[in-house]
Motif scaffolding. Sequence first.
Motif, PDB file in Angstrom:
ATOM      1  N   PRO A  64      -9.289   5.776  -6.818  1.00 24.98           N
ATOM      2  CA  PRO A  64      -8.399   4.696  -7.274  1.00 24.98           C
ATOM      3  C   PRO A  64      -8.717   3.378  -6.587  1.00 24.98           C
ATOM      4  N   GLY A  65      -8.441   2.286  -7.299  1.00 29.85           N
ATOM      5  CA  GLY A  65      -8.787   0.953  -6.811  1.00 29.85           C
ATOM      6  C   GLY A  65      -7.785   0.354  -5.857  1.00 29.85           C
ATOM      7  N   GLY A  66      -6.563   0.829  -5.849  1.00 29.84           N
ATOM      8  CA  GLY A  66      -5.562   0.265  -4.949  1.00 29.84           C
ATOM      9  C   GLY A  66      -4.811  -0.877  -5.596  1.00 29.84           C
ATOM     10  N   ARG A  67      -4.195  -1.702  -4.765  1.00 35.66           N
ATOM     11  CA  ARG A  67      -3.359  -2.798  -5.268  1.00 35.66           C
ATOM     12  C   ARG A  67      -4.221  -3.978  -5.723  1.00 35.66           C
ATOM     13  N   ARG A 110      -4.208  -7.619   3.988  1.00 33.90           N
ATOM     14  CA  ARG A 110      -5.425  -6.809   4.049  1.00 33.90           C
ATOM     15  C   ARG A 110      -5.401  -5.748   2.953  1.00 33.90           C
ATOM     16  N   THR A 111      -6.521  -5.610   2.258  1.00 38.01           N
ATOM     17  CA  THR A 111      -6.680  -4.560   1.262  1.00 38.01           C
ATOM     18  C   THR A 111      -7.010  -3.261   1.994  1.00 38.01           C
ATOM     19  N   PRO A 112      -6.893  -2.114   1.333  1.00 41.12           N
ATOM     20  CA  PRO A 112      -7.227  -0.854   2.002  1.00 41.12           C
ATOM     21  C   PRO A 112      -8.664  -0.813   2.537  1.00 41.12           C
ATOM     22  N   GLY A 113      -9.598  -1.414   1.820  1.00 46.15           N
ATOM     23  CA  GLY A 113     -10.981  -1.464   2.301  1.00 46.15           C
ATOM     24  C   GLY A 113     -11.113  -2.269   3.580  1.00 46.15           C
ATOM     25  N   LEU A 114     -10.401  -3.393   3.660  1.00 49.70           N
ATOM     26  CA  LEU A 114     -10.445  -4.214   4.862  1.00 49.70           C
ATOM     27  C   LEU A 114      -9.726  -3.543   6.026  1.00 49.70           C
TER      28      LEU A 114
END
Length: 130
Positions: free
Chosen positions: A37-40, A90-94
Amino acid sequence: MISYLNLILRLTIWFLLTANFSVANIIIGVSIALILPGGRPKAPGALRDWLRALGEVLVAIPQAYLEAFEMLVRPHNHEEVKMEQVKAGRTPGLIFLDIFLITFTPKSIVLKYHQRGLYEVHWLRPSRKR
């Protein structure tokens, strides 16, 4: 652009975990990276945050060597656990990259990420003089 960075991050993690660059493994890695999933939704300044985080990764590599050498020269017997605030937006990747950077250096490790925006970080400090 940001979705490409997330895809590259996922593929990099996949190749670091598998250490296999065969055609079949590349196909599996791309499939898994696309299925996750891509997240927000992404914030407008997220590209700048990604570039800043990648710059921090480049700085963390020599810092890790310096900290390792410092630990060889001076004992680090004092331990402490601190709560650190996650940077805003912050995004989940960050967030993953932040945790990686903290854990990459030999003097610190993230023990837990709290959903309310905190990292629980274990630090090693030089011995205190008596």
